[in-house]
Design a protein around this motif. Structure first.
Motif, PDB file in Angstrom:
ATOM      1  N   GLY A   9      15.741 -19.157 -12.112  1.00  0.00           N
ATOM      2  CA  GLY A   9      15.971 -19.934 -10.721  1.00  0.00           C
ATOM      3  C   GLY A   9      15.030 -21.141 -10.655  1.00  0.00           C
ATOM      4  O   GLY A   9      14.318 -21.554 -11.638  1.00  0.00           O
ATOM      5  N   HIS A  10      14.979 -21.729  -9.470  1.00  0.00           N
ATOM      6  CA  HIS A  10      13.978 -22.821  -9.039  1.00  0.00           C
ATOM      7  C   HIS A  10      14.280 -24.115  -9.887  1.00  0.00           C
ATOM      8  O   HIS A  10      13.469 -24.934 -10.249  1.00  0.00           O
ATOM      9  CB  HIS A  10      12.690 -22.423  -9.038  1.00  0.00           C
ATOM     10  N   GLU A  11      15.726 -24.277 -10.195  1.00  0.00           N
ATOM     11  CA  GLU A  11      16.044 -25.379 -11.159  1.00  0.00           C
ATOM     12  C   GLU A  11      15.739 -26.870 -10.565  1.00  0.00           C
ATOM     13  O   GLU A  11      15.248 -27.659 -10.867  1.00  0.00           O
ATOM     14  CB  GLU A  11      17.519 -25.381 -11.410  1.00  0.00           C
ATOM     15  N   ARG A  15      13.495 -29.766 -12.231  1.00  0.00           N
ATOM     16  CA  ARG A  15      14.073 -30.952 -12.506  1.00  0.00           C
ATOM     17  C   ARG A  15      13.075 -32.079 -11.861  1.00  0.00           C
ATOM     18  O   ARG A  15      12.975 -32.966 -12.389  1.00  0.00           O
ATOM     19  CB  ARG A  15      15.579 -31.019 -11.707  1.00  0.00           C
ATOM     20  N   HIS A  16      12.552 -31.606 -10.619  1.00  0.00           N
ATOM     21  CA  HIS A  16      11.751 -32.634 -10.000  1.00  0.00           C
ATOM     22  C   HIS A  16      10.639 -33.010 -10.808  1.00  0.00           C
ATOM     23  O   HIS A  16      10.050 -34.038 -10.943  1.00  0.00           O
ATOM     24  CB  HIS A  16      11.378 -32.471  -8.611  1.00  0.00           C
ATOM     25  N   LYS A  25       5.538 -40.431 -12.699  1.00  0.00           N
ATOM     26  CA  LYS A  25       5.171 -40.495 -11.317  1.00  0.00           C
ATOM     27  C   LYS A  25       4.857 -39.365 -10.914  1.00  0.00           C
ATOM     28  O   LYS A  25       5.279 -38.867  -9.656  1.00  0.00           O
ATOM     29  CB  LYS A  25       6.443 -40.986 -10.541  1.00  0.00           C
ATOM     30  N   ILE A  26       3.635 -38.743 -11.318  1.00  0.00           N
ATOM     31  CA  ILE A  26       3.020 -37.670 -10.949  1.00  0.00           C
ATOM     32  C   ILE A  26       2.442 -38.061  -9.304  1.00  0.00           C
ATOM     33  O   ILE A  26       1.569 -38.796  -9.472  1.00  0.00           O
ATOM     34  CB  ILE A  26       2.280 -36.797 -11.789  1.00  0.00           C
ATOM     35  N   ALA A  46       3.190 -23.455 -14.946  1.00  0.00           N
ATOM     36  CA  ALA A  46       4.122 -24.116 -16.020  1.00  0.00           C
ATOM     37  C   ALA A  46       3.807 -25.441 -15.647  1.00  0.00           C
ATOM     38  O   ALA A  46       3.899 -26.404 -16.783  1.00  0.00           O
ATOM     39  CB  ALA A  46       5.666 -23.746 -15.687  1.00  0.00           C
ATOM     40  N   LEU A  47       4.019 -26.079 -14.569  1.00  0.00           N
ATOM     41  CA  LEU A  47       3.486 -27.479 -14.345  1.00  0.00           C
ATOM     42  C   LEU A  47       1.968 -28.012 -15.058  1.00  0.00           C
ATOM     43  O   LEU A  47       2.087 -28.791 -15.576  1.00  0.00           O
ATOM     44  CB  LEU A  47       3.637 -27.921 -12.796  1.00  0.00           C
TER      45      LEU A  47
END
Length: 330
Positions: A9-11, A15-16, A25-26, A46-47
């Protein structure tokens, strides 16, 4: 190994993140908001792993030095802020672990990342100290706040961060995970999915409990006999349920499932749609005594109880208010 492809989930949030990485553009400040177990920490892991990956893509390579350090929790430029007291993150802890460290350049990575879990516990002084740091952060710094209660965050903090709200995971995705990854049978997977209400972490917590059967049986025993119990007896029974290591709010959610079954039976008169199918006769009996308005009152009281428990209101007071409502409408 944790990367975006492992996340159920949390697609929209993924994507963002990927788009921000691709476009360079972090943001220097993020707030990820969602209930406990909803996936905030997994998304964050993960980020930060992707941001620090030496290959610089939108997925971590999983073989560079930084990725391997992330897997062992030893990446020197990712700081997970800790706190000593269970119910507060103090200004001293923010000053010691963030403010006094942030001007030191990254040891080996492009970014220096600070992750603050349970950010709803930041007191006002700590948030104000953090606000100044976010406003004046060096270009390499990123601060990520994970919270289960966005209302606890100052508006000034929210306005300087990108706020991402974690949404419920689709039911069929949770069901697929429980059946294919955890190898649950359909009946147990359905029960855990319904209990989770879109929160995969909750579903896994119940599904993997060694005491799943005992937990379910104790809640059922409690729900079948509430009309014969005093409020003191009910509070005692709920305290004993904590021996099974689930949170009190989890037991309240299981009780809510029972009331949803009562409501389902009143509406559809179809026992095949019940989650507690084996207790059809008890649910049928209770459904004949409680009104639609009564069910609504009980469910609302349970939601209020969970909110109050999160706010650290006295356990006995919270339970007494909820249980009185249950008794009045049983």
């Amino acid at each position: 190994m944790i990367d975006f492809t492992d996340i159920i989930g949390h697609e929209d949030i993924i994507r963002h993140f990927k788009s921000s990485i691709e476009l360079g553009k972090i943001s220097q400040g993020y707030i990820i908001n969602g209930e406990t177990g909803s996936g905030k920490k997994t998304l964050t892991r993960a980020l930060v792993k992707t941001l620090q990956c030496e290959e610089g893509g939108t997925e971590p390579c999983n073989h560079c030095k930084s990725c391997l350090q992330c897997e062992t929790g030893n990446q020197p430029d990712i700081v997970w802020v800790t706190h000593d007291k269970p119910n507060v993150i103090s200004v001293e802890e923010i000053r010691d672990q963030v403010n006094s460290d942030i001007d030191i350049k990254p040891y080996s990575s492009r970014y220096k990342i600070y992750v603050i879990e349970d950010a709803q516990l930041l007191n006002v002084n700590a948030q104000n100290a953090l606000l100044k740091t976010i406003e004046e952060a060096p270009s390499y710094a990123i601060i990520i706040l994970l919270t289960n209660n966005l209302d606890k965050m100052l508006q000034t903090i929210q306005s300087r961060c990108i706020v991402l709200n974690v949404k419920p995971v689709r039911e069929h995705d949770i069901l697929d995970y429980l059946m294919n990854e955890l190898k649950l049978d359909k009946q147990k997977a359905d029960f855990c999915m319904d209990f989770a209400q879109g929160n995969l972490g909750k579903a896994i917590r119940l599904a993997t409990s060694d005491e799943y059967k005992e937990i379910k049986e104790n809640v059922v025993k409690f729900m079948r006999h509430i009309s014969d119990m005093s409020v003191d007896d009910m509070i005692f029974a709920i305290k004993n349920m904590e021996l099974y290591k689930l949170k009190v709010s989890d037991y309240i959610d299981l009780m809510m499932m029972w009331y949803r079954d009562i409501l389902m039976l009143k509406v559809s008169n179809n026992p095949g749609r019940l989650m507690f199918k084996e207790y059809y006769s008890d649910i049928r009996k209770q459904s004949s005594h409680i009104s639609y308005e009564g069910i609504e009152k009980v469910l609302k009281s349970m939601d209020k109880a969970k909110v109050r428990l999160e706010a650290n209101v006295s356990f006995d007071i919270v339970m007494e208010l909820m249980l009185l409502t249950m008794k009045e409408n049983c």
